[in-house]
Design an enzyme around this catalytic site. Structure first.
Site, PDB file in Angstrom:
ATOM      1  N   PRO A   1      49.618 123.413 -25.586  1.00  0.00           N
ATOM      2  CA  PRO A   1      48.714 124.412 -25.005  1.00  0.00           C
ATOM      3  C   PRO A   1      49.417 125.587 -24.332  1.00  0.00           C
ATOM      4  O   PRO A   1      50.441 125.407 -23.676  1.00  0.00           O
ATOM      5  CB  PRO A   1      47.914 123.611 -23.964  1.00  0.00           C
ATOM      6  N   ASN A   2      48.826 126.740 -24.553  1.00  0.00           N
ATOM      7  CA  ASN A   2      49.239 128.009 -23.946  1.00  0.00           C
ATOM      8  C   ASN A   2      50.546 128.579 -24.495  1.00  0.00           C
ATOM      9  O   ASN A   2      50.927 129.695 -24.151  1.00  0.00           O
ATOM     10  CB  ASN A   2      49.313 127.894 -22.405  1.00  0.00           C
TER      11      ASN A   2
ATOM     12  N   ARG B   1      52.448 135.591 -21.607  1.00  0.00           N
ATOM     13  CA  ARG B   1      52.152 134.655 -20.521  1.00  0.00           C
ATOM     14  C   ARG B   1      53.324 134.549 -19.545  1.00  0.00           C
ATOM     15  O   ARG B   1      54.446 134.268 -19.964  1.00  0.00           O
ATOM     16  CB  ARG B   1      51.930 133.288 -21.181  1.00  0.00           C
TER      17      ARG B   1
ATOM     18  N   TYR C   1      58.660 132.613 -18.924  1.00  0.00           N
ATOM     19  CA  TYR C   1      58.755 132.254 -20.350  1.00  0.00           C
ATOM     20  C   TYR C   1      59.327 133.345 -21.257  1.00  0.00           C
ATOM     21  O   TYR C   1      59.517 133.104 -22.453  1.00  0.00           O
ATOM     22  CB  TYR C   1      57.367 131.819 -20.861  1.00  0.00           C
TER      23      TYR C   1
ATOM     24  N   ASN D   1      57.301 120.724 -27.939  1.00  0.00           N
ATOM     25  CA  ASN D   1      57.043 121.232 -26.589  1.00  0.00           C
ATOM     26  C   ASN D   1      55.549 121.032 -26.363  1.00  0.00           C
ATOM     27  O   ASN D   1      54.728 121.807 -26.852  1.00  0.00           O
ATOM     28  CB  ASN D   1      57.422 122.715 -26.473  1.00  0.00           C
TER      29      ASN D   1
ATOM     30  N   ALA E   1      51.774 121.604 -20.909  1.00  0.00           N
ATOM     31  CA  ALA E   1      51.284 120.847 -19.756  1.00  0.00           C
ATOM     32  C   ALA E   1      50.916 119.410 -20.105  1.00  0.00           C
ATOM     33  O   ALA E   1      50.935 118.534 -19.225  1.00  0.00           O
ATOM     34  CB  ALA E   1      50.081 121.565 -19.155  1.00  0.00           C
TER      35      ALA E   1
ATOM     36  N   HIS F   1      53.023 116.360 -18.997  1.00  0.00           N
ATOM     37  CA  HIS F   1      52.933 115.742 -17.670  1.00  0.00           C
ATOM     38  C   HIS F   1      51.663 114.911 -17.494  1.00  0.00           C
ATOM     39  O   HIS F   1      51.480 114.301 -16.450  1.00  0.00           O
ATOM     40  CB  HIS F   1      52.979 116.841 -16.599  1.00  0.00           C
TER      41      HIS F   1
ATOM     42  N   ASP G   1      52.312 108.032 -26.421  1.00  0.00           N
ATOM     43  CA  ASP G   1      52.131 106.894 -27.332  1.00  0.00           C
ATOM     44  C   ASP G   1      52.374 107.303 -28.783  1.00  0.00           C
ATOM     45  O   ASP G   1      52.960 106.538 -29.562  1.00  0.00           O
ATOM     46  CB  ASP G   1      50.712 106.321 -27.217  1.00  0.00           C
TER      47      ASP G   1
ATOM     48  N   GLU H   1      62.318 116.574 -27.303  1.00  0.00           N
ATOM     49  CA  GLU H   1      61.409 117.245 -26.357  1.00  0.00           C
ATOM     50  C   GLU H   1      62.077 118.522 -25.853  1.00  0.00           C
ATOM     51  O   GLU H   1      63.239 118.491 -25.446  1.00  0.00           O
ATOM     52  CB  GLU H   1      61.146 116.295 -25.181  1.00  0.00           C
TER      53      GLU H   1
ATOM     54  N   HIS I   1      61.528 122.106 -23.391  1.00  0.00           N
ATOM     55  CA  HIS I   1      60.782 122.958 -22.459  1.00  0.00           C
ATOM     56  C   HIS I   1      61.573 124.238 -22.251  1.00  0.00           C
ATOM     57  O   HIS I   1      62.797 124.186 -22.043  1.00  0.00           O
ATOM     58  CB  HIS I   1      60.548 122.260 -21.128  1.00  0.00           C
ATOM     59  N   ILE I   2      60.876 125.335 -22.299  1.00  0.00           N
ATOM     60  CA  ILE I   2      61.517 126.639 -22.140  1.00  0.00           C
ATOM     61  C   ILE I   2      62.030 126.803 -20.713  1.00  0.00           C
ATOM     62  O   ILE I   2      63.153 127.254 -20.480  1.00  0.00           O
ATOM     63  CB  ILE I   2      60.505 127.752 -22.495  1.00  0.00           C
ATOM     64  N   SER I   3      61.192 126.438 -19.768  1.00  0.00           N
ATOM     65  CA  SER I   3      61.565 126.596 -18.357  1.00  0.00           C
ATOM     66  C   SER I   3      62.253 125.325 -17.858  1.00  0.00           C
ATOM     67  O   SER I   3      62.180 124.267 -18.500  1.00  0.00           O
ATOM     68  CB  SER I   3      60.304 126.867 -17.525  1.00  0.00           C
TER      69      SER I   3
ATOM     70  N   ARG J   1      60.717 123.442 -10.768  1.00  0.00           N
ATOM     71  CA  ARG J   1      59.391 124.014 -10.520  1.00  0.00           C
ATOM     72  C   ARG J   1      58.542 123.033  -9.679  1.00  0.00           C
ATOM     73  O   ARG J   1      59.102 122.288  -8.884  1.00  0.00           O
ATOM     74  CB  ARG J   1      58.741 124.364 -11.868  1.00  0.00           C
TER      75      ARG J   1
ATOM     76  N   ARG K   1      55.608 118.839 -12.558  1.00  0.00           N
ATOM     77  CA  ARG K   1      56.292 119.105 -13.842  1.00  0.00           C
ATOM     78  C   ARG K   1      57.531 118.229 -14.027  1.00  0.00           C
ATOM     79  O   ARG K   1      58.168 118.236 -15.072  1.00  0.00           O
ATOM     80  CB  ARG K   1      56.690 120.576 -13.944  1.00  0.00           C
TER      81      ARG K   1
HETATM   82  C1  DQA Z   1      56.600 124.136 -20.569  1.00  0.00           C
HETATM   83  C2  DQA Z   1      56.625 123.576 -19.149  1.00  0.00           C
HETATM   84  C3  DQA Z   1      55.293 122.951 -18.789  1.00  0.00           C
HETATM   85  O1  DQA Z   1      55.334 122.439 -17.469  1.00  0.00           O
HETATM   86  C4  DQA Z   1      54.197 123.982 -18.871  1.00  0.00           C
HETATM   87  O2  DQA Z   1      52.947 123.395 -18.596  1.00  0.00           O
HETATM   88  C5  DQA Z   1      54.181 124.708 -20.160  1.00  0.00           C
HETATM   89  C6  DQA Z   1      55.448 125.104 -20.764  1.00  0.00           C
HETATM   90  C7  DQA Z   1      57.897 124.892 -20.907  1.00  0.00           C
HETATM   91  O3  DQA Z   1      58.132 125.112 -22.076  1.00  0.00           O
HETATM   92  O4  DQA Z   1      58.646 125.263 -20.004  1.00  0.00           O
HETATM   93  O5  DQA Z   1      53.123 125.044 -20.689  1.00  0.00           O
HETATM   94  O6  DQA Z   1      56.478 123.059 -21.484  1.00  0.00           O
END
Ligand code: DQA
Length: 139
Positions: free
Chosen positions: A9-10, A17, A22, A71, A74, A77, A84, A95, A97-99, A104, A108
Site C-alpha cells: 500500500p501507498n 508521497r 521516500y 515491500n 504498512a 507491521h 503466513d 523483504e 524497505h526504502i526508509s 522511525r 515500524r
Molecule cells: C516502508 C516502511 C513502512 O513502515 C511504511 O508503512 C511504508 C513504506 C518503506 O519502504 O520504507 O509504506 O515499507
C-alpha cells in the site's frame, strides 16, 4: 530466471508521497533502470493497496518464481496473513524497505515478515531493491 517485485500500500505514490522520506522518483521510473541492468532476468512487478491481493499474488507466483522482492509497506507491521503467505510459499522472499524503519516510529520496528524472509534490507532507499536483486541473482 524469474523475479517478481511486489509493492504494498501507498508505494504507488512514490515520487509524490512524503518525498523527504521516500525520495522523488516514481517506482515505474526506477523499475525501468533496474530492468535494463538485469536485462537477462524476467522481472515482473505487482503493486496493490489491498492486503488479500498481496496474499493472492504471493500464492500465485510463490511456487514458480525464483525470487520475490517484497515491500509490504504498512502491512509489514500488521499483517499475519502476509507473514503466513511468505512462510507458506517455496520461493525465497527478500523483504525491502526504502526508509530505515528502525529509525522511525516504534510501530515500524516490528515486522511480521522478517522471520519468514531470507533476509531484510531497510534504509538504503530504492537501492535496496537492486541489492535484493543482486542477492537473488547470485543464488
Ligand atoms: C516502508 C516502511 C513502512 O513502515 C511504511 O508503512 C511504508 C513504506 C518503506 O519502504 O520504507 O509504506 O515499507
Amino acid at each position: 530466471m524469474k523475479i517478481s517485485i511486489i509493492n504494498g500500500p501507498n508505494l504507488n505514490l512514490l515520487g509524490k508521497r512524503e518525498t523527504d522520506i521516500y525520495g522523488n522518483m516514481p517506482f515505474e521510473e526506477y523499475l525501468e533502470t533496474l530492468k535494463k541492468k538485469y536485462a537477462n532476468i524476467e522481472v515482473s512487478y505487482f503493486q496493490s493497496n489491498v492486503e488479500g491481493e498481496l496474499v493472492n499474488e504471493l500464492q500465485r507466483i510463490g511456487f514458480e518464481y525464483d525470487g520475490i522482492i517484497l515491500n509490504a509497506g504498512a502491512y509489514t507491521h500488521t499483517s499475519v496473513a502476509i507473514g503466513d503467505a511468505v512462510a507458506a510459499i517455496k520461493t525465497p522472499v527478500v523483504e525491502v524497505h526504502i526508509s530505515n524503519v528502525h529509525a522511525r516510529e516504534d510501530f515500524r520496528k516490528f515486522s511480521y515478515l522478517s522471520g519468514k524472509a531470507v533476509g531484510s534490507i531497510f534504509g538504503l532507499g530504492l537501492k535496496g531493491y537492486e541489492l535484493a536483486m543482486e542477492y537473488l541473482v547470485s543464488k
